[in-house]
Design a protein around this motif. Structure first.
Motif, PDB file in Angstrom:
ATOM      1  N   ALA A 119      45.582  -3.596  19.017  1.00 43.44           N
ATOM      2  CA  ALA A 119      45.530  -4.729  18.096  1.00 43.44           C
ATOM      3  C   ALA A 119      45.122  -4.279  16.699  1.00 43.44           C
ATOM      4  N   GLU A 120      44.147  -3.400  16.620  1.00 39.83           N
ATOM      5  CA  GLU A 120      43.693  -2.902  15.321  1.00 39.83           C
ATOM      6  C   GLU A 120      44.802  -2.139  14.606  1.00 39.83           C
ATOM      7  N   VAL A 121      45.511  -1.285  15.342  1.00 42.91           N
ATOM      8  CA  VAL A 121      46.590  -0.509  14.742  1.00 42.91           C
ATOM      9  C   VAL A 121      47.722  -1.421  14.304  1.00 42.91           C
ATOM     10  N   ASP A 122      48.070  -2.412  15.120  1.00 40.89           N
ATOM     11  CA  ASP A 122      49.162  -3.309  14.769  1.00 40.89           C
ATOM     12  C   ASP A 122      48.838  -4.128  13.522  1.00 40.89           C
ATOM     13  N   GLU A 123      47.553  -4.426  13.311  1.00 36.85           N
ATOM     14  CA  GLU A 123      47.154  -5.203  12.139  1.00 36.85           C
ATOM     15  C   GLU A 123      47.073  -4.340  10.889  1.00 36.85           C
ATOM     16  N   THR A 124      46.938  -3.031  11.063  1.00 35.95           N
ATOM     17  CA  THR A 124      46.784  -2.130   9.931  1.00 35.95           C
ATOM     18  C   THR A 124      48.136  -1.810   9.324  1.00 35.95           C
ATOM     19  N   LYS A 125      48.196  -1.829   8.028  1.00 38.40           N
ATOM     20  CA  LYS A 125      49.447  -1.462   7.348  1.00 38.40           C
ATOM     21  C   LYS A 125      49.600   0.047   7.428  1.00 38.40           C
ATOM     22  N   ILE A 126      50.682   0.487   8.029  1.00 35.12           N
ATOM     23  CA  ILE A 126      50.958   1.910   8.164  1.00 35.12           C
ATOM     24  C   ILE A 126      52.106   2.251   7.223  1.00 35.12           C
ATOM     25  N   ILE A 127      51.865   3.213   6.379  1.00 30.61           N
ATOM     26  CA  ILE A 127      52.871   3.625   5.405  1.00 30.61           C
ATOM     27  C   ILE A 127      53.852   4.560   6.092  1.00 30.61           C
ATOM     28  N   LEU A 128      55.117   4.250   5.990  1.00 27.93           N
ATOM     29  CA  LEU A 128      56.136   5.116   6.558  1.00 27.93           C
ATOM     30  C   LEU A 128      56.925   5.727   5.416  1.00 27.93           C
ATOM     31  N   HIS A 129      56.711   7.009   5.214  1.00 30.99           N
ATOM     32  CA  HIS A 129      57.480   7.714   4.205  1.00 30.99           C
ATOM     33  C   HIS A 129      58.809   8.105   4.833  1.00 30.99           C
ATOM     34  N   LYS A 130      59.879   7.898   4.124  1.00 35.92           N
ATOM     35  CA  LYS A 130      61.191   8.184   4.681  1.00 35.92           C
ATOM     36  C   LYS A 130      61.414   9.671   4.904  1.00 35.92           C
ATOM     37  N   THR A 131      60.925  10.502   3.999  1.00 36.05           N
ATOM     38  CA  THR A 131      61.099  11.941   4.139  1.00 36.05           C
ATOM     39  C   THR A 131      59.862  12.649   3.617  1.00 36.05           C
ATOM     40  N   MET A 132      59.767  13.930   3.897  1.00 33.87           N
ATOM     41  CA  MET A 132      58.674  14.731   3.372  1.00 33.87           C
ATOM     42  C   MET A 132      58.718  14.718   1.844  1.00 33.87           C
ATOM     43  N   GLU A 133      59.918  14.683   1.260  1.00 36.38           N
ATOM     44  CA  GLU A 133      60.052  14.700  -0.193  1.00 36.38           C
ATOM     45  C   GLU A 133      59.363  13.501  -0.836  1.00 36.38           C
ATOM     46  N   SER A 134      59.374  12.347  -0.155  1.00 36.00           N
ATOM     47  CA  SER A 134      58.736  11.176  -0.742  1.00 36.00           C
ATOM     48  C   SER A 134      57.220  11.336  -0.806  1.00 36.00           C
ATOM     49  N   LEU A 135      56.667  12.228   0.001  1.00 36.43           N
ATOM     50  CA  LEU A 135      55.232  12.497  -0.014  1.00 36.43           C
ATOM     51  C   LEU A 135      54.857  13.423  -1.161  1.00 36.43           C
ATOM     52  N   LEU A 136      55.799  14.241  -1.570  1.00 36.65           N
ATOM     53  CA  LEU A 136      55.538  15.203  -2.630  1.00 36.65           C
ATOM     54  C   LEU A 136      55.514  14.502  -3.987  1.00 36.65           C
ATOM     55  N   GLU A 137      54.818  15.094  -4.923  1.00 40.44           N
ATOM     56  CA  GLU A 137      54.755  14.533  -6.264  1.00 40.44           C
ATOM     57  C   GLU A 137      56.072  14.741  -6.979  1.00 40.44           C
ATOM     58  N   ARG A 138      56.323  13.905  -7.981  1.00 41.17           N
ATOM     59  CA  ARG A 138      57.565  13.982  -8.752  1.00 41.17           C
ATOM     60  C   ARG A 138      57.793  15.395  -9.261  1.00 41.17           C
ATOM     61  N   GLY A 139      58.973  15.915  -9.007  1.00 41.63           N
ATOM     62  CA  GLY A 139      59.333  17.247  -9.476  1.00 41.63           C
ATOM     63  C   GLY A 139      58.911  18.375  -8.539  1.00 41.63           C
ATOM     64  N   GLU A 140      58.118  18.066  -7.522  1.00 43.89           N
ATOM     65  CA  GLU A 140      57.681  19.100  -6.580  1.00 43.89           C
ATOM     66  C   GLU A 140      58.743  19.306  -5.516  1.00 43.89           C
ATOM     67  N   LYS A 141      58.859  20.512  -5.023  1.00 39.67           N
ATOM     68  CA  LYS A 141      59.793  20.819  -3.952  1.00 39.67           C
ATOM     69  C   LYS A 141      59.029  21.534  -2.841  1.00 39.67           C
ATOM     70  N   LEU A 142      59.384  21.211  -1.600  1.00 40.73           N
ATOM     71  CA  LEU A 142      58.736  21.836  -0.456  1.00 40.73           C
ATOM     72  C   LEU A 142      58.917  23.347  -0.493  1.00 40.73           C
ATOM     73  N   ASP A 143      60.086  23.816  -0.904  1.00 38.65           N
ATOM     74  CA  ASP A 143      60.334  25.257  -0.997  1.00 38.65           C
ATOM     75  C   ASP A 143      59.325  25.937  -1.914  1.00 38.65           C
ATOM     76  N   ASP A 144      59.019  25.292  -3.063  1.00 34.06           N
ATOM     77  CA  ASP A 144      58.049  25.870  -4.009  1.00 34.06           C
ATOM     78  C   ASP A 144      56.650  25.902  -3.400  1.00 34.06           C
ATOM     79  N   LEU A 145      56.270  24.831  -2.693  1.00 40.42           N
ATOM     80  CA  LEU A 145      54.944  24.786  -2.067  1.00 40.42           C
ATOM     81  C   LEU A 145      54.805  25.859  -0.990  1.00 40.42           C
ATOM     82  N   VAL A 146      55.880  26.066  -0.227  1.00 42.75           N
ATOM     83  CA  VAL A 146      55.858  27.101   0.806  1.00 42.75           C
ATOM     84  C   VAL A 146      55.640  28.471   0.161  1.00 42.75           C
ATOM     85  N   GLN A 147      56.349  28.767  -0.921  1.00 38.67           N
ATOM     86  CA  GLN A 147      56.213  30.069  -1.581  1.00 38.67           C
ATOM     87  C   GLN A 147      54.827  30.264  -2.184  1.00 38.67           C
ATOM     88  N   LYS A 148      54.212  29.192  -2.697  1.00 37.50           N
ATOM     89  CA  LYS A 148      52.887  29.299  -3.319  1.00 37.50           C
ATOM     90  C   LYS A 148      51.755  29.279  -2.295  1.00 37.50           C
TER      91      LYS A 148
END
Length: 198
Positions: free
Chosen positions: A144-173
């Motif tokens: 019940a608690e989980v169902d009442e809580t708003k859970i953010i669903l990001h469509k892709t990993m890219e949507s979690l990254l900041e504008r202009g960031e790329k997962l490839d760059d983060l992996v290399q760094k």
């Protein structure tokens, strides 16, 4: 349905700190497992760093779902599962893990603890017990608690990254990933086979 990773981290002001983790990687090839484990650790850290204090979120990446729950005090838990694994069961599991961890491990250890120094043996047990969510579902009391809580669903990993960031760059760094894992990531991405989560 498969639960692949369960980890506990501490969300610091700038960086997350891995405290304990358990993995179920038997579905991957033997020589791929260490690199896949490193990428899961990297992903868990990234999710915690990019999510807000006191939040729950789910991030979809190909055929995997990454679920994160962060308490206001910075203690966080992450589960990585396939997309068939029920979200509600994951969040119930994460709540149980956080409750148990906070009871057993002194909060003064959270900012500087490591998987080697933290004494918490229940992650493997939880990972095994929750492999079959239908059996584990009887153990979930927080629906019940989980169902009442708003859970953010990001469509892709890219949507979690900041504008202009790329997962490839983060992996290399990344300082957490070894050269072998970085090379594995590049090869797997080119072949579009393994590491689809990353």
């Amino acid at each position: 349905m498969k639960l692949l990773c369960l980890s506990v981290l501490y969300k610091g002001e700038a960086k997350s700190n891995l405290l304990k983790a358990a993995y179920e990687l038997s579905s991957f090839g033997f020589f791929q497992r260490s690199s896949i484990q490193e990428f899961m650790t990297f992903t868990c850290g990234l999710l915690v760093e990019r999510s807000a204090f006191g939040s729950r979120a789910s991030v979809s990446e190909k055929e995997y779902m990454c679920h994160v729950h962060i308490w206001d005090d910075g203690l966080a838990a992450v589960a990585i599962a396939d997309t068939e694994y029920p979200q509600r069961v994951c969040f119930s599991l994460l709540e149980k893990v956080l409750d148990e961890f906070s009871r057993q491990v002194d909060d003064r250890q959270w900012p500087t603890g490591t998987p080697e120094t933290i004494r918490f043996t229940m992650l493997e047990e939880y990972l095994n017990k929750y492999q079959n969510p239908r059996e584990a579902d009887a153990l979930t009391r927080v629906q019940a608690e989980v169902d009442e809580t708003k859970i953010i669903l990001h469509k892709t990993m890219e949507s979690l990254l900041e504008r202009g960031e790329k997962l490839d760059d983060l992996v290399q760094k990344s300082e957490e990933l070894g050269q072998t894992s970085k090379a594995f990531y590049k090869t797997a991405k080119k072949q579009n086979r393994c590491c689809k989560m990353m």
